[in-house]
Design a protein around this motif. Structure first.
Motif, PDB file in Angstrom:
ATOM      1  N   VAL A   1       4.023  -5.292   9.862  1.00  0.00           N
ATOM      2  CA  VAL A   1       3.950  -4.052   9.079  1.00  0.00           C
ATOM      3  C   VAL A   1       5.364  -3.544   8.862  1.00  0.00           C
ATOM      4  O   VAL A   1       6.160  -3.489   9.809  1.00  0.00           O
ATOM      5  CB  VAL A   1       3.111  -2.970   9.796  1.00  0.00           C
ATOM      6  CG1 VAL A   1       3.102  -1.684   8.968  1.00  0.00           C
ATOM      7  CG2 VAL A   1       1.691  -3.447  10.038  1.00  0.00           C
ATOM      8  N   LEU A   2       5.689  -3.193   7.619  1.00  0.00           N
ATOM      9  CA  LEU A   2       6.977  -2.592   7.302  1.00  0.00           C
ATOM     10  C   LEU A   2       6.725  -1.197   6.745  1.00  0.00           C
ATOM     11  O   LEU A   2       5.927  -1.022   5.821  1.00  0.00           O
ATOM     12  CB  LEU A   2       7.736  -3.435   6.267  1.00  0.00           C
ATOM     13  CG  LEU A   2       8.299  -4.775   6.744  1.00  0.00           C
ATOM     14  CD1 LEU A   2       8.947  -5.524   5.580  1.00  0.00           C
ATOM     15  CD2 LEU A   2       9.312  -4.574   7.865  1.00  0.00           C
TER      16      LEU A   2
ATOM     17  N   ARG B   1      -0.779 -11.926   7.020  1.00  0.00           N
ATOM     18  CA  ARG B   1      -0.697 -10.717   6.193  1.00  0.00           C
ATOM     19  C   ARG B   1       0.497  -9.858   6.574  1.00  0.00           C
ATOM     20  O   ARG B   1       0.776  -9.652   7.759  1.00  0.00           O
ATOM     21  CB  ARG B   1      -1.981  -9.886   6.349  1.00  0.00           C
ATOM     22  CG  ARG B   1      -3.247 -10.652   5.989  1.00  0.00           C
ATOM     23  CD  ARG B   1      -4.494  -9.809   6.192  1.00  0.00           C
ATOM     24  NE  ARG B   1      -4.670  -9.363   7.576  1.00  0.00           N
ATOM     25  CZ  ARG B   1      -5.180 -10.105   8.534  1.00  0.00           C
ATOM     26  NH1 ARG B   1      -5.559 -11.357   8.277  1.00  0.00           N
ATOM     27  NH2 ARG B   1      -5.321  -9.628   9.745  1.00  0.00           N
ATOM     28  N   LEU B   2       1.165  -9.345   5.561  1.00  0.00           N
ATOM     29  CA  LEU B   2       2.245  -8.377   5.735  1.00  0.00           C
ATOM     30  C   LEU B   2       1.823  -7.094   5.032  1.00  0.00           C
ATOM     31  O   LEU B   2       1.484  -7.106   3.846  1.00  0.00           O
ATOM     32  CB  LEU B   2       3.552  -8.903   5.128  1.00  0.00           C
ATOM     33  CG  LEU B   2       4.710  -7.906   5.043  1.00  0.00           C
ATOM     34  CD1 LEU B   2       5.160  -7.472   6.439  1.00  0.00           C
ATOM     35  CD2 LEU B   2       5.884  -8.508   4.269  1.00  0.00           C
ATOM     36  N   VAL B   3       1.846  -5.979   5.752  1.00  0.00           N
ATOM     37  CA  VAL B   3       1.439  -4.686   5.200  1.00  0.00           C
ATOM     38  C   VAL B   3       2.673  -3.841   4.943  1.00  0.00           C
ATOM     39  O   VAL B   3       3.525  -3.677   5.830  1.00  0.00           O
ATOM     40  CB  VAL B   3       0.484  -3.954   6.173  1.00  0.00           C
ATOM     41  CG1 VAL B   3       0.068  -2.603   5.582  1.00  0.00           C
ATOM     42  CG2 VAL B   3      -0.745  -4.813   6.466  1.00  0.00           C
ATOM     43  N   LEU B   4       2.784  -3.332   3.730  1.00  0.00           N
ATOM     44  CA  LEU B   4       3.872  -2.429   3.354  1.00  0.00           C
ATOM     45  C   LEU B   4       3.292  -1.029   3.202  1.00  0.00           C
ATOM     46  O   LEU B   4       2.312  -0.827   2.475  1.00  0.00           O
ATOM     47  CB  LEU B   4       4.513  -2.870   2.038  1.00  0.00           C
ATOM     48  CG  LEU B   4       4.962  -4.337   1.951  1.00  0.00           C
ATOM     49  CD1 LEU B   4       5.571  -4.627   0.584  1.00  0.00           C
ATOM     50  CD2 LEU B   4       5.944  -4.668   3.063  1.00  0.00           C
TER      51      LEU B   4
ATOM     52  N   ALA C   1       3.845   8.323   4.818  1.00  0.00           N
ATOM     53  CA  ALA C   1       2.722   9.234   4.591  1.00  0.00           C
ATOM     54  C   ALA C   1       1.376   8.526   4.600  1.00  0.00           C
ATOM     55  O   ALA C   1       0.333   9.172   4.708  1.00  0.00           O
ATOM     56  CB  ALA C   1       2.903   9.955   3.257  1.00  0.00           C
ATOM     57  N   VAL C   2       1.377   7.206   4.491  1.00  0.00           N
ATOM     58  CA  VAL C   2       0.127   6.450   4.428  1.00  0.00           C
ATOM     59  C   VAL C   2      -0.341   6.121   5.842  1.00  0.00           C
ATOM     60  O   VAL C   2       0.416   5.578   6.651  1.00  0.00           O
ATOM     61  CB  VAL C   2       0.303   5.163   3.607  1.00  0.00           C
ATOM     62  CG1 VAL C   2      -0.949   4.306   3.691  1.00  0.00           C
ATOM     63  CG2 VAL C   2       0.600   5.507   2.161  1.00  0.00           C
ATOM     64  N   VAL C   3      -1.584   6.433   6.146  1.00  0.00           N
ATOM     65  CA  VAL C   3      -2.138   6.157   7.473  1.00  0.00           C
ATOM     66  C   VAL C   3      -3.337   5.234   7.313  1.00  0.00           C
ATOM     67  O   VAL C   3      -3.791   4.946   6.209  1.00  0.00           O
ATOM     68  CB  VAL C   3      -2.556   7.460   8.183  1.00  0.00           C
ATOM     69  CG1 VAL C   3      -1.335   8.334   8.452  1.00  0.00           C
ATOM     70  CG2 VAL C   3      -3.589   8.212   7.351  1.00  0.00           C
TER      71      VAL C   3
ATOM     72  N   LEU D   1       0.817  -1.217   0.000  1.00  0.00           N
ATOM     73  CA  LEU D   1       0.000   0.000   0.000  1.00  0.00           C
ATOM     74  C   LEU D   1       0.850   1.267   0.000  1.00  0.00           C
ATOM     75  O   LEU D   1       0.381   2.334   0.396  1.00  0.00           O
ATOM     76  CB  LEU D   1      -0.940  -0.017   1.214  1.00  0.00           C
ATOM     77  CG  LEU D   1      -1.912  -1.204   1.242  1.00  0.00           C
ATOM     78  CD1 LEU D   1      -2.754  -1.186   2.505  1.00  0.00           C
ATOM     79  CD2 LEU D   1      -2.802  -1.213   0.002  1.00  0.00           C
ATOM     80  N   ARG D   2       2.076   1.150  -0.439  1.00  0.00           N
ATOM     81  CA  ARG D   2       2.908   2.339  -0.605  1.00  0.00           C
ATOM     82  C   ARG D   2       2.318   3.203  -1.720  1.00  0.00           C
ATOM     83  O   ARG D   2       1.945   2.693  -2.782  1.00  0.00           O
ATOM     84  CB  ARG D   2       4.343   1.934  -0.947  1.00  0.00           C
ATOM     85  CG  ARG D   2       5.028   1.151   0.167  1.00  0.00           C
ATOM     86  CD  ARG D   2       6.353   0.593  -0.276  1.00  0.00           C
ATOM     87  NE  ARG D   2       6.194  -0.514  -1.226  1.00  0.00           N
ATOM     88  CZ  ARG D   2       7.199  -1.169  -1.796  1.00  0.00           C
ATOM     89  NH1 ARG D   2       8.444  -0.813  -1.522  1.00  0.00           N
ATOM     90  NH2 ARG D   2       6.968  -2.161  -2.624  1.00  0.00           N
ATOM     91  N   ASP D   3       2.194   4.465  -1.455  1.00  0.00           N
ATOM     92  CA  ASP D   3       1.617   5.425  -2.419  1.00  0.00           C
ATOM     93  C   ASP D   3       0.154   5.145  -2.717  1.00  0.00           C
ATOM     94  O   ASP D   3      -0.383   5.606  -3.739  1.00  0.00           O
ATOM     95  CB  ASP D   3       2.413   5.423  -3.737  1.00  0.00           C
ATOM     96  CG  ASP D   3       3.866   5.790  -3.528  1.00  0.00           C
ATOM     97  OD1 ASP D   3       4.116   6.752  -2.789  1.00  0.00           O
ATOM     98  OD2 ASP D   3       4.743   5.105  -4.090  1.00  0.00           O
ATOM     99  N   ALA D   4      -0.523   4.387  -1.858  1.00  0.00           N
ATOM    100  CA  ALA D   4      -1.932   4.085  -2.092  1.00  0.00           C
ATOM    101  C   ALA D   4      -2.805   5.289  -1.761  1.00  0.00           C
ATOM    102  O   ALA D   4      -2.540   6.050  -0.819  1.00  0.00           O
ATOM    103  CB  ALA D   4      -2.360   2.887  -1.245  1.00  0.00           C
TER     104      ALA D   4
END
Length: 354
Positions: free
Chosen positions: A96-97, A79-82, A86-88, A56-59
């Motif tokens: 989470v990374l 699940r691994l969240v990227l 700036a993403v909240v 979800l980078r730049d999502a």
């Protein structure tokens, strides 16, 4: 679809996402790329062992909403969240990374996750159910077969052959149930302080008793250090692991065993072996009951990697596996160090990890 898969939900196409996919594929991981929620959900449901990477980078707001919805739709998938700084409001995940991070960190998480066997509780319930519903009546059936053979009645060759076939099938089912039970085994043991060199010598002697020719292909590294173990139990587990890894080669590949320590708590016995006889998804299935033997066509009484893993886990350690550079497997056996005295081992150099 492969029995194991890494599903990457990547709704925004960026150079960073392309680099990540290339790194996952270079690690020989089966990757399903999804730009929409439906494709990602389908990928998670079709693979018995799936890891979901939410990139979800730049999502934007819509992509973040899709990511949170997808996480709710796949609650049983790890699940691994990227995310970028700036993403909240990212979805919940097992990890989470936040940028900056290395692609290797994602690859290692995926390798560990898809290769992780089912939870102990699930296996324990399965073993209990199989023992009650299958093993008990099966034992009774095998006893009746023995009684039929011993009752003195004359039987035709065909009848005797049928009895033998029933007996072989019954014993094979027994082996499956016992392997499932071994996979969930976590009972404590009474260990004694043992030099790592003594453990390796005992395991090598057991391997030589099984098949002396295999020992010539075994390369053992420096073995200073002490562990607190049940020596016969762990030595047998190591011999079974070595016999299997050597059998998975073509007859001349060596098995390299290196010894390290991590965080001062565990001794790691790291095994590197080329295993061209195994399928690509072997890392995710190696400790599934009886799978390893079946993959190589080994006899039912051959080495049990399920039991070997259970032996390590009973000591508070584990056996973990990952694939590396195509046909090579790396299997790490973790055993608790004896903390009563400094054993001379140093933590591994992070630059050496693969």
């Amino acid at each position: 679809m492969s029995p194991m898969a890494v599903v990457v939900f990547s709704p925004v196409h960026t150079p960073a996402s392309v680099t990540l996919l290339a790194a996952l594929r270079a690690a020989s991981l089966p990757v399903v790329v999804a730009t929409d929620r439906a494709t990602a959900r389908q990928g998670c449901s079709q693979a018995p062992r799936a890891a979901l990477v939410l990139d979800l980078r730049d999502a934007g707001p819509d992509e973040l909403l899709d990511g949170r919805t997808l996480a709710r739709e796949c609650p049983a998938t790890r699940r691994l969240v990227l995310r970028s700084a700036a993403v909240v409001a990212v979805p919940d995940g097992d990890a989470v990374l936040t940028e900056p991070f290395f692609a290797e960190q994602v690859v290692r998480w995926c390798m560990t996750t898809v290769g992780r066997p089912p939870d102990d509780g699930v296996l324990a319930d399965l073993a209990a159910g199989l023992s009650h519903e299958v093993l008990n009546p099966l034992t009774s059936m095998l006893m009746q077969i023995e009684m039929l053979r011993a009752d003195g009645s004359e039987r035709s060759v065909e009848e005797l052959a049928q009895l033998s076939l029933l007996e072989q099938s019954g014993k094979r089912i027994q082996a499956v149930v016992r392997d499932v039970a071994a996979a969930s085994e976590r009972q404590p043991i009474e260990g004694a302080v043992t030099e790592v060199a003594t453990l390796l010598d005992s395991a090598r002697a057991r391997l030589a008793a099984q098949e002396a020719a295999l020992v010539e292909r075994l390369t053992l590294g420096s073995s200073s250090g002490r562990v607190r173990i049940d020596l016969p139990l762990v030595a047998t587990a190591l011999a079974d692991l070595w016999a299997f890894l050597l059998a998975a080669g073509t007859g001349h590949e060596p098995l390299e065993v290196g010894i390290e320590a991590i965080d001062g708590s565990f001794v790691i016995l790291r095994h590197r072996a080329r295993t061209p006889r195994l399928p690509e998804d072997a890392a995710g299935r190696l400790f599934t009951p009886l799978w390893a033997r079946q993959a190589l066509g080994l006899p039912d009484k051959g080495p049990s990697l399920t039991s070997a893993r259970a032996a390590f886990r009973r000591h508070g350690g584990d056996l973990v596996v990952r694939s590396q550079r195509g046909e090579q497997l790396v299997v790490e056996g973790l055993l608790p160090r004896d903390t009563g005295a400094d054993n001379g081992l140093k933590p591994p150099d992070p630059s050496r990890s693969a």
